[in-house]
Design a protein around this motif. Structure first.
Motif, PDB file in Angstrom:
ATOM      1  N   THR A   1       0.842  -1.188   0.000  1.00  0.00           N
ATOM      2  CA  THR A   1       0.000   0.000   0.000  1.00  0.00           C
ATOM      3  C   THR A   1       0.884   1.248   0.000  1.00  0.00           C
ATOM      4  OG1 THR A   1      -0.134   0.107   2.413  1.00  0.00           O
ATOM      5  CG2 THR A   1      -1.865  -1.143   1.261  1.00  0.00           C
ATOM      6  N   ALA A   2       0.320   2.344  -0.472  1.00  0.00           N
ATOM      7  CA  ALA A   2       1.008   3.634  -0.436  1.00  0.00           C
ATOM      8  C   ALA A   2      -0.029   4.715  -0.171  1.00  0.00           C
ATOM      9  CB  ALA A   2       1.726   3.907  -1.751  1.00  0.00           C
ATOM     10  N   VAL A   3       0.320   5.663   0.683  1.00  0.00           N
ATOM     11  CA  VAL A   3      -0.552   6.797   0.985  1.00  0.00           C
ATOM     12  C   VAL A   3       0.098   8.062   0.452  1.00  0.00           C
ATOM     13  CG1 VAL A   3      -1.662   8.167   2.775  1.00  0.00           C
ATOM     14  CG2 VAL A   3      -1.500   5.680   3.038  1.00  0.00           C
ATOM     15  N   LEU A   4      -0.608   8.751  -0.452  1.00  0.00           N
ATOM     16  CA  LEU A   4      -0.138  10.006  -1.043  1.00  0.00           C
ATOM     17  C   LEU A   4      -0.912  11.166  -0.433  1.00  0.00           C
ATOM     18  CD1 LEU A   4       0.033   9.013  -4.835  1.00  0.00           C
ATOM     19  CD2 LEU A   4       1.719   8.631  -3.042  1.00  0.00           C
ATOM     20  N   LYS A   5      -0.232  12.259  -0.159  1.00  0.00           N
ATOM     21  CA  LYS A   5      -0.864  13.415   0.495  1.00  0.00           C
ATOM     22  C   LYS A   5      -0.540  14.697  -0.258  1.00  0.00           C
ATOM     23  CE  LYS A   5      -1.131  15.816   4.985  1.00  0.00           C
ATOM     24  NZ  LYS A   5      -0.685  17.126   4.516  1.00  0.00           N
ATOM     25  N   VAL A   6      -1.572  15.548  -0.444  1.00  0.00           N
ATOM     26  CA  VAL A   6      -1.411  16.833  -1.108  1.00  0.00           C
ATOM     27  C   VAL A   6      -0.695  17.814  -0.174  1.00  0.00           C
ATOM     28  CG1 VAL A   6      -2.628  18.815  -2.104  1.00  0.00           C
ATOM     29  CG2 VAL A   6      -3.467  16.491  -2.517  1.00  0.00           C
ATOM     30  N   ARG A   7       0.161  18.619  -0.746  1.00  0.00           N
ATOM     31  CA  ARG A   7       0.908  19.627   0.007  1.00  0.00           C
ATOM     32  C   ARG A   7      -0.031  20.615   0.700  1.00  0.00           C
ATOM     33  NH1 ARG A   7       5.186  23.937  -2.756  1.00  0.00           N
ATOM     34  NH2 ARG A   7       6.057  24.769  -0.799  1.00  0.00           N
ATOM     35  N   ASP A   8       0.261  20.944   1.935  1.00  0.00           N
ATOM     36  CA  ASP A   8      -0.518  21.944   2.659  1.00  0.00           C
ATOM     37  C   ASP A   8      -0.349  23.308   1.992  1.00  0.00           C
ATOM     38  OD1 ASP A   8      -1.381  20.098   4.540  1.00  0.00           O
ATOM     39  OD2 ASP A   8       0.249  20.540   5.948  1.00  0.00           O
ATOM     40  N   GLY A   9      -1.425  24.068   1.950  1.00  0.00           N
ATOM     41  CA  GLY A   9      -1.384  25.425   1.420  1.00  0.00           C
ATOM     42  C   GLY A   9      -1.593  25.536  -0.070  1.00  0.00           C
ATOM     43  N   LEU A  10      -1.748  24.417  -0.758  1.00  0.00           N
ATOM     44  CA  LEU A  10      -1.937  24.438  -2.211  1.00  0.00           C
ATOM     45  C   LEU A  10      -3.417  24.693  -2.511  1.00  0.00           C
ATOM     46  CD1 LEU A  10       0.117  24.042  -4.501  1.00  0.00           C
ATOM     47  CD2 LEU A  10      -0.682  21.690  -4.714  1.00  0.00           C
ATOM     48  N   THR A  11      -3.702  25.704  -3.341  1.00  0.00           N
ATOM     49  CA  THR A  11      -5.082  26.061  -3.679  1.00  0.00           C
ATOM     50  C   THR A  11      -5.233  26.256  -5.182  1.00  0.00           C
ATOM     51  OG1 THR A  11      -4.602  28.413  -3.308  1.00  0.00           O
ATOM     52  CG2 THR A  11      -5.521  27.171  -1.457  1.00  0.00           C
ATOM     53  N   TRP A  12      -6.472  26.087  -5.649  1.00  0.00           N
ATOM     54  CA  TRP A  12      -6.780  26.284  -7.072  1.00  0.00           C
ATOM     55  C   TRP A  12      -6.934  27.769  -7.380  1.00  0.00           C
ATOM     56  CZ3 TRP A  12      -5.825  22.358 -10.055  1.00  0.00           C
ATOM     57  CH2 TRP A  12      -5.987  21.061  -9.584  1.00  0.00           C
ATOM     58  N   HIS A  13      -6.803  28.111  -8.646  1.00  0.00           N
ATOM     59  CA  HIS A  13      -6.894  29.500  -9.093  1.00  0.00           C
ATOM     60  C   HIS A  13      -8.350  29.883  -9.390  1.00  0.00           C
ATOM     61  CE1 HIS A  13      -2.542  28.976 -10.836  1.00  0.00           C
ATOM     62  NE2 HIS A  13      -2.545  29.062  -9.515  1.00  0.00           N
ATOM     63  N   ASN A  14      -9.279  29.528  -8.544  1.00  0.00           N
ATOM     64  CA  ASN A  14     -10.681  29.869  -8.781  1.00  0.00           C
ATOM     65  C   ASN A  14     -11.220  30.797  -7.702  1.00  0.00           C
ATOM     66  OD1 ASN A  14     -10.654  27.928  -6.761  1.00  0.00           O
ATOM     67  ND2 ASN A  14     -12.585  26.994  -7.421  1.00  0.00           N
ATOM     68  N   GLY A  15     -10.334  31.532  -7.028  1.00  0.00           N
ATOM     69  CA  GLY A  15     -10.736  32.483  -6.004  1.00  0.00           C
ATOM     70  C   GLY A  15      -9.532  33.226  -5.485  1.00  0.00           C
ATOM     71  N   ASP A  16      -9.730  33.956  -4.391  1.00  0.00           N
ATOM     72  CA  ASP A  16      -8.651  34.776  -3.839  1.00  0.00           C
ATOM     73  C   ASP A  16      -8.581  34.614  -2.319  1.00  0.00           C
ATOM     74  OD1 ASP A  16      -6.604  36.613  -3.716  1.00  0.00           O
ATOM     75  OD2 ASP A  16      -7.935  38.354  -3.721  1.00  0.00           O
ATOM     76  N   PRO A  17      -8.077  33.492  -1.801  1.00  0.00           N
ATOM     77  CA  PRO A  17      -7.556  32.334  -2.557  1.00  0.00           C
ATOM     78  C   PRO A  17      -8.676  31.430  -3.053  1.00  0.00           C
ATOM     79  CG  PRO A  17      -7.436  31.892  -0.214  1.00  0.00           C
ATOM     80  CD  PRO A  17      -7.941  33.316  -0.338  1.00  0.00           C
ATOM     81  N   GLY A  18      -8.294  30.461  -3.890  1.00  0.00           N
ATOM     82  CA  GLY A  18      -9.257  29.506  -4.396  1.00  0.00           C
ATOM     83  C   GLY A  18      -9.457  28.336  -3.465  1.00  0.00           C
ATOM     84  N   ASP A  19     -10.187  27.344  -3.952  1.00  0.00           N
ATOM     85  CA  ASP A  19     -10.462  26.144  -3.158  1.00  0.00           C
ATOM     86  C   ASP A  19      -9.172  25.397  -2.851  1.00  0.00           C
ATOM     87  OD1 ASP A  19     -13.192  26.669  -3.394  1.00  0.00           O
ATOM     88  OD2 ASP A  19     -13.349  25.477  -5.233  1.00  0.00           O
TER      89      ASP A  19
END
Length: 560
Positions: A75-93
């Motif tokens: 098994t492997a667990v992958l995790k998204v970096r903290d603080g990463l947001t999409w460009h759909n707001g200020d900040p995004g989601d």
């Protein structure tokens, strides 16, 4: 063709220029924003973040957009970096587990590299996904698989495809989803990287600094602009209006004319040029005709005509390691197979053998010209990309070699977006042009390209392959199972067993020749230093693909 550079002369608060300009030969209004649709896709490397950084020199990995939090082999667990947001707001989601799940699901839909390593996945919290691996996967092969992947799949934009994939129960259903996904064009830009979409015209696309990105403070200019330029890359580079090119193998005239402010460094490409065969073609569906063509092609001349950054592949078999960091011939490829196999692999440098093979298959040479068994002229077309000027000498040499042998050969140059979508990826060619690796040094992933990813493009059926017995190139053809061998290679923990499996796969590739590996290259990167500060050329910071994308993120590209 996209190049990188700066034409900015606007004054910004933090430096002498506030705009980094990257040239392109494509009209920006033709781009659409679904990167999985290979017709005019746009998903810029500064607009989305890569999963990790690979240091070629010491073969180490650094997490970036995604980290491997747990790895057990099964098994492997992958995790998204903290603080990463999409460009759909200020900040995004926030970029979350749904988005990472979507990345892995769309990878499975198109049958790309990572999807071959796991059998099941589930969300494991707000930012994590847990993969059930396909057996006890070798950890280094797993990490290598994450190289050169980008997190560019917001769940909200790909939700329908993911849900259809989750409900699919047959290969035909997945094929339908893949076809729909490949043909879907998005009007909405997407991104989570340091720069976000602003506007575009027929002549440029502009992005602005996204201040909510975790590494935005390392960037001291405001805009990234992609400007439409001519296809004369040498003139673009020497014109003085740009500050860098991500990767360009320049003719010697550029080196002779380059000003002192034009810096170039190099890094291993981990690939080179190849000649893919259409395995359903009336000529090249025959293993012996493919071998004959390989005997006629002078790989030394191809590499020499490519320029100072290329060396010929010594024994075409899918093994990386034919060039060193000083652009000299290397035999590092031998480290990946046994000593015995390194000697057994055929070199393809015997035109007389090529002529004998063709004659044995019913071809005839009359007055210096080859004819097919049915009496028609043996004619071939080699297709390549019109805008890839540095590729052209390689394929022009191949055409010259074949014409010199008496095979009527021509080179057809096709505009980039049409070449990939309508010709190579559609399997519409006799002989084509592409790289011969996925830019990974592990033999597993080179073979993965030949036997799992690109077979449909080459009309190759790996399950029906035949090859002569190992060590006996003139022996009777027998069935081989490259995919089965790869499944064993993926999970083996024994070094001797791994070498034995690579021996078999290298032999199969060397004999069946899905594509001819021609040369292996180093990649030169270019920066002007009058307006920008970058590391010195001998810095190890250049030894990650690509400096143009990593330098801004880590503060190594600074406006003066």
């Amino acid at each position: 063709m996209v190049m990188a550079g700066c034409a900015g002369s606007d004054e910004g608060e933090s430096g002498g220029t506030d705009t980094f300009v990257e040239p392109t030969t494509t009209q920006p209004t033709n781009w659409q924003f679904n990167h999985l649709n290979l017709t005019n896709p746009f998903a810029h490397e500064m607009q989305c973040d890569p999963l990790q950084r690979y240091h070629i020199a010491d073969e180490e990995f650094d997490s970036y957009a995604v980290s491997v939090e747990e790895f057990s082999g099964e098994t492997a667990v992958l995790k998204v970096r903290d603080g990463l947001t999409w460009h759909n707001g200020d900040p995004g989601d926030p970029v979350n587990a749904d988005d990472l799940y979507t990345k892995l699901a769309t990878d499975a839909i198109i049958g790309d590299t990572i999807s071959t390593l796991w059998t099941d996945m589930q969300r494991a919290g707000d930012k994590s996904v847990e993969l059930t691996l396909d057996g006890t996967v070798n950890e280094r092969l797993f990490m290598d698989a994450l190289n050169y992947y980008w997190l560019e799949t917001p769940h909200r934009m790909y939700r329908d495809y993911v849900e259809r994939w989750e409900d699919a129960t047959t290969d035909d259903e997945v094929a339908d989803i893949r076809s729909d996904l490949r043909n879907d064009a998005f009007d909405e830009p997407k991104g989570n990287g340091p720069f976000q979409f602003e506007e575009r015209t027929n002549n440029y696309l502009r992005m602005s600094l996204y201040e909510h990105h975790p590494d935005a403070d390392n960037i001291n200019w405001d805009y990234w602009e992609i400007q439409r330029v001519s296809t004369d890359t040498a003139s673009v580079l020497l014109g003085g209006d740009i500050d860098g090119i991500r990767n360009y193998t320049a003719p010697e005239s550029v080196f002779d004319s380059a000003p002192d402010s034009l810096l170039h460094a190099q890094l291993p490409a981990l690939w080179g040029h190849s000649l893919p065969f259409n395995h359903e073609d009336e000529d090249f569906g025959n293993i012996y005709v493919r071998q004959a063509i390989c005997e006629f092609i002078d790989r030394d001349a191809c590499a020499s005509n490519y320029g100072r950054f290329g060396q010929p592949v010594e024994a075409p078999s899918g093994l990386v390691g034919n060039i060193d960091g000083q652009n000299e011939q290397s035999d590092r490829w031998r480290n990946k197979v046994s000593d015995e196999m390194a000697e057994q692999l055929h070199r393809y440098d015997d035109p007389e053998r090529g002529r004998r093979l063709l004659e044995e298959e019913g071809y005839q040479k009359d007055d210096g010209e080859w004819y097919r068994p049915d009496g028609s002229r043996f004619e071939v077309t080699v297709k390549t990309v019109a805008g890839f000027n540095d590729w052209h000498p390689v394929y022009e040499t191949i055409v010259d070699n074949l014409n010199g042998e008496g095979i009527a050969a021509e080179l057809q140059q096709i505009e980039e977006s049409a070449y990939w979508s309508n010709h190579y990826l559609a399997g519409d060619f006799q002989l084509a042009s592409t790289g011969w690796t996925l830019q990974r040094s592990s033999p597993y992933y080179v073979f993965d390209m030949y036997y799992n990813i690109d077979p449909e493009f080459m009309n190759l059926s790996p399950d029906d392959l035949e090859a002569p017995p190992m060590g006996d190139p003139d022996g009777e053809l027998e069935s081989v199972d490259p995919r089965g061998l790869m499944e064993e290679l993926l999970v083996t923990q024994d070094e001797a067993e791994a070498t034995s499996l690579v021996d078999e796969l290298a032999w199969i590739t060397n004999q069946t020749m899905p594509m001819l590996q021609i040369n292996e290259i180093n990649d030169p990167v270019w920066f002007y230093t009058d307006d920008w500060e970058v590391p010195e050329p001998d810095s190890p910071k250049y030894q990650s693909k690509w400096p143009l994308w990593w330098f801004p993120r880590f503060g190594d590209l600074q406006a003066k």
